[in-house]
Design a protein around this motif. Structure first.
Motif, PDB file in Angstrom:
ATOM      1  N   THR A   1     -66.973  -1.257  40.135  1.00 28.70           N
ATOM      2  CA  THR A   1     -66.544  -2.127  39.043  1.00 28.70           C
ATOM      3  C   THR A   1     -66.733  -3.588  39.433  1.00 28.70           C
ATOM      4  O   THR A   1     -66.951  -3.912  40.614  1.00 28.70           O
ATOM      5  CB  THR A   1     -65.065  -1.909  38.701  1.00 28.70           C
ATOM      6  OG1 THR A   1     -64.262  -2.298  39.835  1.00 28.70           O
ATOM      7  CG2 THR A   1     -64.784  -0.447  38.340  1.00 28.70           C
ATOM      8  N   PHE A   2     -66.608  -4.455  38.455  1.00 28.60           N
ATOM      9  CA  PHE A   2     -66.676  -5.890  38.748  1.00 28.60           C
ATOM     10  C   PHE A   2     -65.586  -6.273  39.733  1.00 28.60           C
ATOM     11  O   PHE A   2     -65.835  -7.009  40.693  1.00 28.60           O
ATOM     12  CB  PHE A   2     -66.532  -6.693  37.451  1.00 28.60           C
ATOM     13  CG  PHE A   2     -66.446  -8.181  37.666  1.00 28.60           C
ATOM     14  CD1 PHE A   2     -67.494  -8.884  38.225  1.00 28.60           C
ATOM     15  CD2 PHE A   2     -65.291  -8.880  37.301  1.00 28.60           C
ATOM     16  CE1 PHE A   2     -67.411 -10.260  38.433  1.00 28.60           C
ATOM     17  CE2 PHE A   2     -65.200 -10.251  37.505  1.00 28.60           C
ATOM     18  CZ  PHE A   2     -66.265 -10.941  38.068  1.00 28.60           C
ATOM     19  N   ARG A   3     -64.385  -5.780  39.520  1.00 21.78           N
ATOM     20  CA  ARG A   3     -63.296  -6.118  40.431  1.00 21.78           C
ATOM     21  C   ARG A   3     -63.568  -5.578  41.825  1.00 21.78           C
ATOM     22  O   ARG A   3     -63.244  -6.217  42.835  1.00 21.78           O
ATOM     23  CB  ARG A   3     -61.976  -5.564  39.898  1.00 21.78           C
ATOM     24  CG  ARG A   3     -60.761  -6.053  40.678  1.00 21.78           C
ATOM     25  CD  ARG A   3     -60.527  -7.536  40.492  1.00 21.78           C
ATOM     26  NE  ARG A   3     -59.872  -8.124  41.630  1.00 21.78           N
ATOM     27  CZ  ARG A   3     -59.213  -9.284  41.587  1.00 21.78           C
ATOM     28  NH1 ARG A   3     -59.131  -9.960  40.467  1.00 21.78           N
ATOM     29  NH2 ARG A   3     -58.657  -9.779  42.670  1.00 21.78           N
ATOM     30  N   GLY A   4     -64.180  -4.405  41.896  1.00 24.23           N
ATOM     31  CA  GLY A   4     -64.533  -3.856  43.195  1.00 24.23           C
ATOM     32  C   GLY A   4     -65.522  -4.745  43.930  1.00 24.23           C
ATOM     33  O   GLY A   4     -65.412  -4.940  45.150  1.00 24.23           O
ATOM     34  N   TYR A   5     -66.483  -5.301  43.190  1.00 27.55           N
ATOM     35  CA  TYR A   5     -67.469  -6.213  43.777  1.00 27.55           C
ATOM     36  C   TYR A   5     -66.790  -7.487  44.263  1.00 27.55           C
ATOM     37  O   TYR A   5     -67.033  -7.956  45.386  1.00 27.55           O
ATOM     38  CB  TYR A   5     -68.539  -6.532  42.736  1.00 27.55           C
ATOM     39  CG  TYR A   5     -69.580  -7.523  43.199  1.00 27.55           C
ATOM     40  CD1 TYR A   5     -70.708  -7.100  43.893  1.00 27.55           C
ATOM     41  CD2 TYR A   5     -69.433  -8.888  42.952  1.00 27.55           C
ATOM     42  CE1 TYR A   5     -71.666  -8.004  44.330  1.00 27.55           C
ATOM     43  CE2 TYR A   5     -70.385  -9.807  43.378  1.00 27.55           C
ATOM     44  CZ  TYR A   5     -71.495  -9.360  44.068  1.00 27.55           C
ATOM     45  OH  TYR A   5     -72.429 -10.268  44.509  1.00 27.55           O
ATOM     46  N   VAL A   6     -65.946  -8.065  43.419  1.00 32.22           N
ATOM     47  CA  VAL A   6     -65.250  -9.309  43.763  1.00 32.22           C
ATOM     48  C   VAL A   6     -64.380  -9.119  45.000  1.00 32.22           C
ATOM     49  O   VAL A   6     -64.405  -9.939  45.925  1.00 32.22           O
ATOM     50  CB  VAL A   6     -64.395  -9.788  42.566  1.00 32.22           C
ATOM     51  CG1 VAL A   6     -63.412 -10.883  42.995  1.00 32.22           C
ATOM     52  CG2 VAL A   6     -65.291 -10.306  41.450  1.00 32.22           C
ATOM     53  N   ASP A   7     -63.617  -8.036  45.031  1.00 32.46           N
ATOM     54  CA  ASP A   7     -62.716  -7.810  46.158  1.00 32.46           C
ATOM     55  C   ASP A   7     -63.485  -7.548  47.451  1.00 32.46           C
ATOM     56  O   ASP A   7     -63.080  -8.010  48.522  1.00 32.46           O
ATOM     57  CB  ASP A   7     -61.780  -6.635  45.870  1.00 32.46           C
ATOM     58  CG  ASP A   7     -60.731  -6.965  44.814  1.00 32.46           C
ATOM     59  OD1 ASP A   7     -60.577  -8.156  44.468  1.00 32.46           O
ATOM     60  OD2 ASP A   7     -60.080  -6.026  44.319  1.00 32.46           O
TER      61      ASP A   7
ATOM     62  N   ARG B   1     -70.416 -10.108  36.209  1.00 32.96           N
ATOM     63  CA  ARG B   1     -69.311  -9.561  35.412  1.00 32.96           C
ATOM     64  C   ARG B   1     -69.849  -8.913  34.134  1.00 32.96           C
ATOM     65  O   ARG B   1     -69.472  -7.783  33.790  1.00 32.96           O
ATOM     66  CB  ARG B   1     -68.317 -10.677  35.055  1.00 32.96           C
ATOM     67  CG  ARG B   1     -67.057 -10.184  34.341  1.00 32.96           C
ATOM     68  CD  ARG B   1     -66.246 -11.327  33.758  1.00 32.96           C
ATOM     69  NE  ARG B   1     -66.917 -11.920  32.606  1.00 32.96           N
ATOM     70  CZ  ARG B   1     -66.867 -11.423  31.366  1.00 32.96           C
ATOM     71  NH1 ARG B   1     -66.191 -10.311  31.115  1.00 32.96           N
ATOM     72  NH2 ARG B   1     -67.500 -12.029  30.383  1.00 32.96           N
ATOM     73  N   ARG B   2     -70.735  -9.618  33.442  1.00 27.00           N
ATOM     74  CA  ARG B   2     -71.292  -9.091  32.199  1.00 27.00           C
ATOM     75  C   ARG B   2     -72.166  -7.873  32.461  1.00 27.00           C
ATOM     76  O   ARG B   2     -72.234  -6.958  31.628  1.00 27.00           O
ATOM     77  CB  ARG B   2     -72.079 -10.192  31.479  1.00 27.00           C
ATOM     78  CG  ARG B   2     -71.202 -11.341  31.019  1.00 27.00           C
ATOM     79  CD  ARG B   2     -71.956 -12.344  30.168  1.00 27.00           C
ATOM     80  NE  ARG B   2     -71.080 -13.466  29.805  1.00 27.00           N
ATOM     81  CZ  ARG B   2     -71.286 -14.283  28.780  1.00 27.00           C
ATOM     82  NH1 ARG B   2     -72.355 -14.117  28.012  1.00 27.00           N
ATOM     83  NH2 ARG B   2     -70.444 -15.267  28.530  1.00 27.00           N
ATOM     84  N   TYR B   3     -72.830  -7.836  33.608  1.00 28.52           N
ATOM     85  CA  TYR B   3     -73.643  -6.667  33.953  1.00 28.52           C
ATOM     86  C   TYR B   3     -72.752  -5.424  34.054  1.00 28.52           C
ATOM     87  O   TYR B   3     -73.071  -4.369  33.490  1.00 28.52           O
ATOM     88  CB  TYR B   3     -74.372  -6.907  35.278  1.00 28.52           C
ATOM     89  CG  TYR B   3     -74.958  -5.639  35.867  1.00 28.52           C
ATOM     90  CD1 TYR B   3     -76.149  -5.118  35.389  1.00 28.52           C
ATOM     91  CD2 TYR B   3     -74.285  -4.955  36.873  1.00 28.52           C
ATOM     92  CE1 TYR B   3     -76.666  -3.938  35.917  1.00 28.52           C
ATOM     93  CE2 TYR B   3     -74.793  -3.781  37.397  1.00 28.52           C
ATOM     94  CZ  TYR B   3     -75.990  -3.274  36.917  1.00 28.52           C
ATOM     95  OH  TYR B   3     -76.487  -2.110  37.427  1.00 28.52           O
ATOM     96  N   TYR B   4     -71.651  -5.538  34.772  1.00 28.86           N
ATOM     97  CA  TYR B   4     -70.763  -4.390  34.934  1.00 28.86           C
ATOM     98  C   TYR B   4     -70.184  -3.936  33.600  1.00 28.86           C
ATOM     99  O   TYR B   4     -69.976  -2.737  33.377  1.00 28.86           O
ATOM    100  CB  TYR B   4     -69.630  -4.729  35.904  1.00 28.86           C
ATOM    101  CG  TYR B   4     -69.971  -4.517  37.358  1.00 28.86           C
ATOM    102  CD1 TYR B   4     -70.065  -3.233  37.897  1.00 28.86           C
ATOM    103  CD2 TYR B   4     -70.184  -5.598  38.210  1.00 28.86           C
ATOM    104  CE1 TYR B   4     -70.367  -3.029  39.241  1.00 28.86           C
ATOM    105  CE2 TYR B   4     -70.481  -5.410  39.563  1.00 28.86           C
ATOM    106  CZ  TYR B   4     -70.575  -4.122  40.062  1.00 28.86           C
ATOM    107  OH  TYR B   4     -70.885  -3.922  41.398  1.00 28.86           O
ATOM    108  N   LEU B   5     -69.894  -4.880  32.715  1.00 27.63           N
ATOM    109  CA  LEU B   5     -69.257  -4.548  31.435  1.00 27.63           C
ATOM    110  C   LEU B   5     -70.263  -4.345  30.309  1.00 27.63           C
ATOM    111  O   LEU B   5     -69.873  -3.978  29.199  1.00 27.63           O
ATOM    112  CB  LEU B   5     -68.272  -5.657  31.054  1.00 27.63           C
ATOM    113  CG  LEU B   5     -67.107  -5.866  32.027  1.00 27.63           C
ATOM    114  CD1 LEU B   5     -66.229  -7.011  31.564  1.00 27.63           C
ATOM    115  CD2 LEU B   5     -66.287  -4.591  32.181  1.00 27.63           C
ATOM    116  N   GLY B   6     -71.541  -4.592  30.581  1.00 26.83           N
ATOM    117  CA  GLY B   6     -72.560  -4.434  29.548  1.00 26.83           C
ATOM    118  C   GLY B   6     -72.476  -5.486  28.463  1.00 26.83           C
ATOM    119  O   GLY B   6     -72.881  -5.241  27.319  1.00 26.83           O
ATOM    120  N   GLU B   7     -71.986  -6.679  28.806  1.00 28.78           N
ATOM    121  CA  GLU B   7     -71.845  -7.750  27.821  1.00 28.78           C
ATOM    122  C   GLU B   7     -73.101  -8.614  27.772  1.00 28.78           C
ATOM    123  O   GLU B   7     -73.776  -8.817  28.778  1.00 28.78           O
ATOM    124  CB  GLU B   7     -70.641  -8.633  28.161  1.00 28.78           C
ATOM    125  CG  GLU B   7     -69.299  -7.960  28.005  1.00 28.78           C
ATOM    126  CD  GLU B   7     -68.139  -8.900  28.279  1.00 28.78           C
ATOM    127  OE1 GLU B   7     -68.387 -10.112  28.509  1.00 28.78           O
ATOM    128  OE2 GLU B   7     -66.987  -8.448  28.270  1.00 28.78           O
TER     129      GLU B   7
END
Length: 246
Positions: A166-172, A139-145
């Motif tokens: 996106t993170f959501r795309g990965y999760v889904d 999640r942090r990787y996708y958002l750069g956190e």
């Protein structure tokens, strides 16, 4: 290949004694191929095929991706051994087996002779192979956190993560929704997260470990139900033909 997934099947059952199901279970390989042969968020197909010397491979204009099966969940038997020894066997939640809800695929090829993602998450003391902490790093990787203990190994496979946008795309795509809270954005940790300190990665006493194990089992069971529901939905779109699509 029939389009049939048994979410109660323990992959140790078709694996020779002493061998790793992620390498030697033929049924697990078939299940991964069935589950992840589908459309990406872009609409492009992510078709996977076994190849000599490789587990599953995707080849298209999107690129070439070598994937390997990995145990996504962990009971922390080695890392929490001291705590586990103090817990009577009858107090431990029932082991629900190495079922498809416990598994995931990650890029299996090494880049620059460095660790794969699965190797890095297993050896990193602030991740301890945990699925919830791994997903938080993604999640942090996708958002750069930051901080992100897996930032470097994840970045080595940027073309793989770009497939899901996106993170959501990965999760889904990988049916990991049951690792998120109701907001669909926040990881639901099995054990409270501090600031990725090593002392927080592994439960420190009986109460913490039993709570961690219950959360882990709940996730596996929920993901198995989600996978089963997804399989039935896909079978319905194929006019109830239990066949492999494509």
């Amino acid at each position: 290949m029939t389009f049939c997934i048994d979410t109660t099947f323990d992959f140790h059952w078709d694996t020779p004694d002493g061998r790793d199901p992620d390498k030697y279970s033929q049924k697990l390989r078939e299940y991964h191929q069935l589950l992840w042969n589908k459309e990406l968020p872009s609409g492009a197909r992510f078709d996977l095929r076994p190849e000599p010397g490789a587990y599953l491979v995707h080849r298209s204009s999107l690129g070439v991706f070598f994937l390997a099966s990995e145990a996504f969940t962990t009971r922390l038997r080695g890392k929490a051994a001291r705590v586990i020894r103090s817990i009577p066997a009858e107090d431990l939640p029932e082991y629900i087996g190495y079922t498809v809800g416990s598994t995931l695929v990650f890029p299996g090829n090494k880049v620059g002779r460095k660790m794969t993602i699965n190797g890095a998450r297993g050896f990193h003391p602030r991740i301890a192979d945990r699925p919830d902490l791994t997903l938080e790093c993604i999640r942090r990787y996708y958002l750069g956190e930051l901080p992100n203990p897996l930032a470097e190994p994840l970045a080595r496979y940027e073309t793989f993560f770009a497939l899901f946008e996106t993170f959501r795309g990965y999760v889904d795509f990988f049916l990991l929704q049951d690792l998120l809270k109701d907001d669909g954005k926040t990881v639901d940790f099995f054990h409270p997260l501090g600031n990725f300190s090593a002392k927080d990665a592994v439960p420190r006493d009986e109460k913490e470990y039993l709570s961690y194990l219950r959360h882990s089992n709940d996730f596996i069971s929920a993901r198995n139900r989600r996978i089963d529901a997804w399989r039935k939905q896909v079978a319905a779109t194929l006019h109830c033909r239990e066949e492999f699509p494509g």
